[in-house]
Design a protein around this motif. Structure first.
Motif, short mmCIF file in Angstrom:
data_model
loop_
_atom_site.label_atom_id
_atom_site.label_comp_id
_atom_site.label_asym_id
_atom_site.label_seq_id
_atom_site.Cartn_x
_atom_site.Cartn_y
_atom_site.Cartn_z
N GLY A 120 4.03 31.65 70.52
CA GLY A 120 5.13 30.67 70.74
C GLY A 120 5.16 29.50 70.05
O GLY A 120 5.79 28.56 70.02
N ALA A 121 4.00 29.25 69.12
CA ALA A 121 3.56 28.10 68.64
C ALA A 121 4.55 27.54 67.75
O ALA A 121 5.14 28.44 66.80
N THR A 122 4.81 26.32 67.54
CA THR A 122 5.82 25.78 66.45
C THR A 122 4.89 25.34 65.31
O THR A 122 3.84 24.61 65.51
N ILE A 123 5.37 25.68 64.26
CA ILE A 123 4.50 25.21 62.96
C ILE A 123 5.34 24.43 62.23
O ILE A 123 6.40 24.42 62.03
N TYR A 124 4.60 23.17 61.73
CA TYR A 124 5.65 22.20 61.28
C TYR A 124 4.64 21.85 59.76
O TYR A 124 3.46 22.17 59.52
N THR A 142 4.74 12.74 59.26
CA THR A 142 4.81 13.08 60.79
C THR A 142 4.43 14.41 61.11
O THR A 142 4.86 15.34 60.17
N THR A 143 3.59 14.62 62.02
CA THR A 143 3.29 16.03 62.41
C THR A 143 4.06 16.97 63.21
O THR A 143 3.75 18.07 63.42
N ASP A 144 5.18 16.26 63.83
CA ASP A 144 5.91 17.14 64.80
C ASP A 144 7.57 16.76 64.40
O ASP A 144 8.22 16.77 65.40
N ASP A 145 7.84 16.56 63.19
CA ASP A 145 9.43 16.24 62.87
C ASP A 145 10.09 17.69 62.91
O ASP A 145 9.86 18.60 62.38
N THR A 166 0.75 22.23 60.30
CA THR A 166 0.04 21.64 61.34
C THR A 166 0.93 22.39 62.56
O THR A 166 1.80 22.85 62.56
N ARG A 167 0.29 22.57 63.81
CA ARG A 167 1.10 22.81 65.00
C ARG A 167 1.57 21.82 65.70
O ARG A 167 1.73 21.94 67.05
N GLY A 168 1.71 20.62 65.27
CA GLY A 168 2.59 19.33 65.90
C GLY A 168 1.48 18.36 66.03
O GLY A 168 1.98 17.21 66.78
N SER A 169 0.27 18.05 65.79
CA SER A 169 -0.58 16.95 65.76
C SER A 169 -1.56 16.92 64.92
O SER A 169 -2.02 18.41 64.13
N ASN A 210 -6.98 28.85 58.96
CA ASN A 210 -7.40 28.35 60.19
C ASN A 210 -6.63 27.00 60.87
O ASN A 210 -6.05 26.52 60.02
N TRP A 211 -6.65 26.97 62.24
CA TRP A 211 -6.56 25.77 62.85
C TRP A 211 -7.45 24.99 63.08
O TRP A 211 -8.51 25.65 63.70
N GLU A 212 -7.73 23.72 63.11
CA GLU A 212 -8.79 22.99 63.33
C GLU A 212 -9.22 23.15 64.77
O GLU A 212 -10.50 23.37 65.19
N ASP A 213 -8.35 23.13 65.85
CA ASP A 213 -8.82 23.14 67.08
C ASP A 213 -8.94 24.67 67.70
O ASP A 213 -9.26 25.23 68.65
N GLN A 214 -8.64 25.75 66.51
CA GLN A 214 -8.98 27.22 66.94
C GLN A 214 -9.80 27.70 65.92
O GLN A 214 -10.12 29.14 66.38
N GLY A 215 -10.29 27.30 65.25
CA GLY A 215 -11.05 27.92 63.99
C GLY A 215 -12.32 27.93 64.15
O GLY A 215 -13.06 28.13 63.32
N GLY A 216 -13.00 28.00 65.46
CA GLY A 216 -14.27 28.01 65.69
C GLY A 216 -15.15 26.59 65.86
O GLY A 216 -14.41 25.64 66.52
#
Length: 398
Positions: A35-39, A48-51, A81-84, A117-123
């Motif tokens: 359910g993540a929103t990708i921006y 802006t990371t969550d426009d 990004t996923r918002g940040s 990868n996502w920075e917070d999910q990539g290991g």
């Protein structure tokens, strides 16, 4: 001024035919939260990371994500990004990757891409270390901003020898404080202003020293606070007057009262990059008796457009104010013309050529590494009035 003003408005108003671009993500990391929103964040929306206007739509039929952005001009730089900034995309080894780039053109097209990868999910995330000099301190983590009914972290750099002396110092106010001193808090790299000034002091080239006050940006309100004019396409802006009033009527009086400053306009500067460059320009025009030194790095003048030129025509700049402009030749086809347009408007409004420094660096890009590299030259020219200026190692257009 009227003839020039009309010509400049016409120049800004002309737009070559451009077509929209559709970005399509055909693959994202399997550990992306459900359910993540990708921006898309980039030069088209002030990073802006969550426009919401730049959220990609999910297609359950094939699992792809897509976003069509309206026609623009020049080069678009962007990331997903996923918002940040903490959830920005990274490379296969979970390390920071350079900005993606895409050129607007006359034909619509679909650009298919993958997120690795996502920075917070990539290991394992490569650890960030604090890099601020010992003479940098946080004035307050939540300094009151009554004009905006918000609070903000404010940083202060004190020149070497400040604690042991009694002399007073010039002050430079910088925007996007997260990126000014500390790699740990930066969201896209730091300027290293403290290291630069410390190095100049050690070499005897610091012009006597300077206090630097850096104010963090407001995150989701960054575009709002850095422009007094509303941009309909970006759906942001309009709070720049309140932000500048905070600097002038709340923060500066506090700094002048609690630190040994030289409070006059000849020794008070303001600077910023991108939207911060637009804000610095507006602040110097709004309060010419407060800010007498202006550093404009890769300004986002596109955001304000004709409103900024009209403001120059209506609010005569102080002739003695010194303006330092710098941008890169690789920042898209509109960056240099728009910056030159503002420079010409200032000239026509009475600012002598000797107080306007205009620099275009062939290798310059819209990035912190570039502004870090250019800071020393800007500081030297802005605050070294009456001293010889070292030749810049790049193109300079007077």
């Amino acid at each position: 001024m009227k003839k020039l003003f009309s010509r400049l408005l016409s120049r800004l108003g002309r737009r070559a035919t451009r077509a929209p671009i559709t970005f399509r993500l055909t693959s994202i990391p399997p550990n992306t939260p459900a359910g993540a929103t990708i921006y898309l964040t980039g030069s088209c929306n002030g990073w802006t990371t969550d426009d919401p206007a730049f959220a990609l739509a999910f297609d359950p039929a094939d699992g792809s994500y897509a976003l069509t952005i309206p026609p623009g001009r020049g080069l678009l730089e962007y990331k997903f990004t996923r918002g940040s900034w903490a959830t920005i995309e990274t490379d296969a080894d979970n390390r920071a990757m350079p900005n993606r780039r895409c050129q607007f053109g006359p034909r619509s097209r679909v650009v298919s891409l993958q997120v690795l990868n996502w920075e917070d999910q990539g290991g394992i995330i490569p650890p960030r270390q604090h890099s601020a000099s010992p003479n940098v301190h946080i004035l307050a983590p939540a300094f009151p901003m009554p004009q905006l009914r918000r609070t903000r972290r404010v940083w202060v750099y004190l020149p070497p020898g400040y604690a042991a002396g009694t002399r007073r110092y010039p002050v430079l106010y910088l925007q996007d404080g997260q990126n000014v001193f500390d790699q740990f808090t930066s969201f896209s790299g730091e300027w290293g202003v403290d290291e630069t000034l410390d190095r100049l002091a050690a070499a005897g080239h610091d012009l006597g020293g300077c206090l630097v006050v850096a104010v963090d940006n407001a995150g989701p309100h960054r575009l709002d606070e850095y422009s007094p004019w509303r941009n309909r396409r970006a759906r942001h802006g309009g709070e720049g007057e309140q932000y500048v009033n905070f600097l002038v009527h709340t923060l500066k009086p506090y700094i002048d009262h609690h630190y040994r400053t030289q409070p006059g306009c000849e020794t008070t500067g303001i600077a910023g990059s991108s939207m911060g460059g637009l804000l610095a320009t507006y602040a110097a025009l709004r309060y010419p008796a407060v800010f007498g030194r202006v550093g404009v790095f890769s300004p986002a003048y596109w955001f304000a457009g004709q409103s900024l030129l009209a403001y120059v025509a209506q609010h005569k700049p102080r002739p003695a104010t010194r303006w330092y402009f710098v941008c890169g030749a690789q920042e898209g086809p509109t960056m240099v013309p728009l910056m030159a347009t503002l420079r010409e408007a200032l000239r026509e409004a009475g600012v002598p050529a000797a107080n306007l420094r205009f620099n275009v660096r062939p290798d310059g890009q819209h990035a912190e590494w570039f502004w870090q590299r250019e800071f020393a030259a800007a500081y030297d020219w802005l605050f070294a009035e009456g001293l010889p200026v070292a030749a810049a190692p790049a193109t300079s257009l007077a």
